[in-house]
Design a protein around this motif. Sequence first.
Motif, PDB file in Angstrom:
ATOM      1  N   GLN A 132       0.827  -1.201   0.000  1.00  0.00           N
ATOM      2  CA  GLN A 132       0.000   0.000   0.000  1.00  0.00           C
ATOM      3  C   GLN A 132       0.864   1.256   0.000  1.00  0.00           C
ATOM      4  O   GLN A 132       0.554   2.238  -0.675  1.00  0.00           O
ATOM      5  CB  GLN A 132      -0.928  -0.004   1.218  1.00  0.00           C
ATOM      6  CG  GLN A 132      -1.996  -1.086   1.183  1.00  0.00           C
ATOM      7  CD  GLN A 132      -2.882  -0.978  -0.037  1.00  0.00           C
ATOM      8  OE1 GLN A 132      -3.349   0.108  -0.382  1.00  0.00           O
ATOM      9  NE2 GLN A 132      -3.119  -2.111  -0.693  1.00  0.00           N
ATOM     10  N   VAL A 133       1.968   1.217   0.755  1.00  0.00           N
ATOM     11  CA  VAL A 133       2.876   2.366   0.775  1.00  0.00           C
ATOM     12  C   VAL A 133       3.490   2.592  -0.598  1.00  0.00           C
ATOM     13  O   VAL A 133       3.572   3.725  -1.097  1.00  0.00           O
ATOM     14  CB  VAL A 133       3.979   2.161   1.840  1.00  0.00           C
ATOM     15  CG1 VAL A 133       5.053   3.236   1.717  1.00  0.00           C
ATOM     16  CG2 VAL A 133       3.371   2.187   3.241  1.00  0.00           C
ATOM     17  N   THR A 134       3.915   1.497  -1.240  1.00  0.00           N
ATOM     18  CA  THR A 134       4.506   1.611  -2.578  1.00  0.00           C
ATOM     19  C   THR A 134       3.495   2.143  -3.584  1.00  0.00           C
ATOM     20  O   THR A 134       3.809   3.013  -4.406  1.00  0.00           O
ATOM     21  CB  THR A 134       5.022   0.238  -3.041  1.00  0.00           C
ATOM     22  OG1 THR A 134       5.965  -0.259  -2.084  1.00  0.00           O
ATOM     23  CG2 THR A 134       5.687   0.336  -4.397  1.00  0.00           C
ATOM     24  N   THR A 135       2.266   1.644  -3.506  1.00  0.00           N
ATOM     25  CA  THR A 135       1.225   2.098  -4.424  1.00  0.00           C
ATOM     26  C   THR A 135       0.917   3.570  -4.218  1.00  0.00           C
ATOM     27  O   THR A 135       0.735   4.328  -5.182  1.00  0.00           O
ATOM     28  CB  THR A 135      -0.052   1.258  -4.231  1.00  0.00           C
ATOM     29  OG1 THR A 135       0.250  -0.121  -4.422  1.00  0.00           O
ATOM     30  CG2 THR A 135      -1.133   1.678  -5.210  1.00  0.00           C
ATOM     31  N   THR A 136       0.874   4.009  -2.959  1.00  0.00           N
ATOM     32  CA  THR A 136       0.588   5.414  -2.663  1.00  0.00           C
ATOM     33  C   THR A 136       1.683   6.317  -3.200  1.00  0.00           C
ATOM     34  O   THR A 136       1.412   7.376  -3.781  1.00  0.00           O
ATOM     35  CB  THR A 136       0.440   5.608  -1.145  1.00  0.00           C
ATOM     36  OG1 THR A 136      -0.602   4.755  -0.657  1.00  0.00           O
ATOM     37  CG2 THR A 136       0.109   7.052  -0.819  1.00  0.00           C
ATOM     38  N   ARG A 137       2.935   5.897  -3.044  1.00  0.00           N
ATOM     39  CA  ARG A 137       4.048   6.708  -3.545  1.00  0.00           C
ATOM     40  C   ARG A 137       4.005   6.832  -5.060  1.00  0.00           C
ATOM     41  O   ARG A 137       4.257   7.898  -5.626  1.00  0.00           O
ATOM     42  CB  ARG A 137       5.375   6.098  -3.102  1.00  0.00           C
ATOM     43  CG  ARG A 137       5.676   6.292  -1.625  1.00  0.00           C
ATOM     44  CD  ARG A 137       7.012   5.657  -1.266  1.00  0.00           C
ATOM     45  NE  ARG A 137       7.347   5.885   0.137  1.00  0.00           N
ATOM     46  CZ  ARG A 137       8.433   5.401   0.730  1.00  0.00           C
ATOM     47  NH1 ARG A 137       9.280   4.634   0.028  1.00  0.00           N
ATOM     48  NH2 ARG A 137       8.686   5.647   1.997  1.00  0.00           N
ATOM     49  N   SER A 160       1.348   6.594  -6.975  1.00  0.00           N
ATOM     50  CA  SER A 160       0.222   7.434  -7.390  1.00  0.00           C
ATOM     51  C   SER A 160       0.515   8.907  -7.162  1.00  0.00           C
ATOM     52  O   SER A 160       0.125   9.772  -7.952  1.00  0.00           O
ATOM     53  CB  SER A 160      -1.040   7.022  -6.628  1.00  0.00           C
ATOM     54  OG  SER A 160      -0.867   7.213  -5.224  1.00  0.00           O
ATOM     55  N   ARG A 161       1.217   9.238  -6.084  1.00  0.00           N
ATOM     56  CA  ARG A 161       1.582  10.633  -5.832  1.00  0.00           C
ATOM     57  C   ARG A 161       2.649  11.122  -6.803  1.00  0.00           C
ATOM     58  O   ARG A 161       2.693  12.294  -7.150  1.00  0.00           O
ATOM     59  CB  ARG A 161       2.087  10.783  -4.397  1.00  0.00           C
ATOM     60  CG  ARG A 161       0.985  10.649  -3.352  1.00  0.00           C
ATOM     61  CD  ARG A 161       1.553  10.783  -1.959  1.00  0.00           C
ATOM     62  NE  ARG A 161       0.507  10.684  -0.949  1.00  0.00           N
ATOM     63  CZ  ARG A 161       0.722  10.710   0.366  1.00  0.00           C
ATOM     64  NH1 ARG A 161       1.972  10.826   0.821  1.00  0.00           N
ATOM     65  NH2 ARG A 161      -0.275  10.615   1.211  1.00  0.00           N
ATOM     66  N   SER A 204      -8.690  -4.390  -3.375  1.00  0.00           N
ATOM     67  CA  SER A 204      -8.660  -3.287  -2.426  1.00  0.00           C
ATOM     68  C   SER A 204      -8.000  -3.729  -1.124  1.00  0.00           C
ATOM     69  O   SER A 204      -7.934  -4.920  -0.808  1.00  0.00           O
ATOM     70  CB  SER A 204     -10.082  -2.791  -2.145  1.00  0.00           C
ATOM     71  OG  SER A 204     -10.812  -3.771  -1.442  1.00  0.00           O
TER      72      SER A 204
END
Length: 497
Positions: free
Chosen positions: A52-57, A59-60, A75
Amino acid sequence: MTSSLQPRSAARGGPQKWDSSIPPPLRPLVRAYALGYASVVVPRLFTLVLQQVTTTRKSRGGGPDNGALQPPRESAVVSLQRILRTGLDPQRFPAFCATLVGGSTLLEVGGTHGSSCLLTRLRLHHCGLLLSQCVATFTAAWFSLKLLQSKASQGFTETVSAEKGNDSNITPKTIKYAGRTLDLSLFAFCRALDVVIGELWAQRRTRRVANQQWTRVETDVSRLADPSIFAVSCALIMWSWFYYPSRLPGAYNKWINSAASVDKRLIEALQRCRTKELRYGEETGQAQLLQGMCREYKWPLQWGDPAIAVPFPCEVVHMGCGPSCEYHALSRFCRSFQWSMFTYLPLNLLLVARKPSFRKLKQALLSAARSSAFLGAFITFFYYGVCLARTRIGPHLMGKDAEARNRIDGGLCVGTGCFACGWSILLENPGRRKDMALFVAPRALATLLPRRYPLDKQWRETLVFAASTAVVFTCVLEKPTRIRGVLGNVLNTVLRP
C-alpha cells in the motif's frame, strides 16, 4: 488473605497474563493456536502495508502509465479480510499447532498439567510418565501432520493423459504427490537428533570430567559442532542453488539470488562446463553466451569464446570489478555488508523501540553490524573460493591445460566456494550459531530428497515427524534446557501450565 492458587501477578496487584482466565489444561492449546495464527497472518499484513505504501508513492509521483491497461488490484480492505480468513482455515498451520500441542497435553495419560489429575497425585513411576507423554505426543503429531497433508496444493497435483480400456480414448487423470510437509518433518527430525546427540554428549562429558579425562580435543569438538553443521549444510544448499535450483523452495532461491547478485549468464556458463556442453579448446557453439557479457562490459569478444580463451578470465567472474580477485572480494564484502544492514538494522531498531535506551541502541547497532559482517563474509567467501580454485591455487595443483581447466570449471571452483562460505558463521555471535545451524540443517537435508514423491510413501514421513516430535516434546517437559535456541524458549512458553 490472598489465595495461594491465585497468580503471583494478581496477588501483587500487577497485570494478569492474557490467558489467565483460560482453564489451565486448555492454555497450551490456545497459546499454540495464537502463535500459529500470528506466524501466518503478521508477515502477510506487513507485506500488505508495504504494498500500500509503494502504491501510494507511485500514485503521488504521477508516473506515466503509457496508456497501458493495468489489471484491477484487490482493495486493501478485501486483502485484509482475505489474510485474516486465511489463518482460520482448519487445514493450515494455526490449526496444526493447536492440534499438535492441544492433543499432546490433553491426550496425555496422567499429564503434568492440571493439579487435580488422579495419576499426577499418585506420582506414577517416572518411566511410565515419560511413556505416556511420548504416546500422547506421537498420536497428536501424527494426526496434526495428516491435517496439513490433507490440504490440496497445485504444486503437488499433476494431470496426465491415460487410455481408458481397450479404446484409444484419452482421458485426463489426476495424480497427487506427497512432500508438501517435507520441510516441517525434516525440521522436527533435526531437532530430535539434536536432542538425542546433545544428551549423549552431555552425559559423556559429565563422566569424563568427573574422571578428569576430558581433553582439549573434546572441548574443540563441542565448540565447533554448530559451525561445522552450518558450514556443511550451507555447502549443500549453495551447491543445489547453483546446479539444482529445483531442490530448493522458490522463496529460498529468490532470496539467495538477491543476495548473490550474480549474472545469470555466468551461472549458466559454469553449469554448461559441468554438463560438458562447454569445453575449453573445442568449438562447441557456446561462445555466444559469454560474448553477450563481453559486449555489455566492453571486454574483448574472444574472452567469451571457450575455443580461444582457456579458460575465460577471472575478470568475467568479477563482473566489472577489474582483474584482481582480492579487490573483487573486498568490493563484494562492502556491497553485501551495506545490503545486509538495510535488512538487519531496522529489525534490531524495532526491538529497541519498545524500551529505548542508549545502551540498547548501541547493542542493536553492534548486533546489526555483526550479522551484516557475517552475511557479507558468507557471500565474499563464496566468490573468493571460486577465484582460489580458478586462478590462485587450482591451476598450480590441477594443471593449466584445457582438460584441467574443464575439471576446475566443471565443479571444483563452485565446490570450493560452497565449502568456504559457511565458515563465515564464526563471525556471528556464538549464541546465535546453534539457531542458525539448526535452521539450515533441515533445508540441506531436503536437497538430498525429492521435493515430491509418491503418495503411498507418505506414511514414512508422517512416522518420522511423529516420532521426532514425541522426542522433542517429552524432552521439553522432562529437561527443558536440552531444547536449544529460540525453539526451546517458544516450546517452554507454550507448554507451561
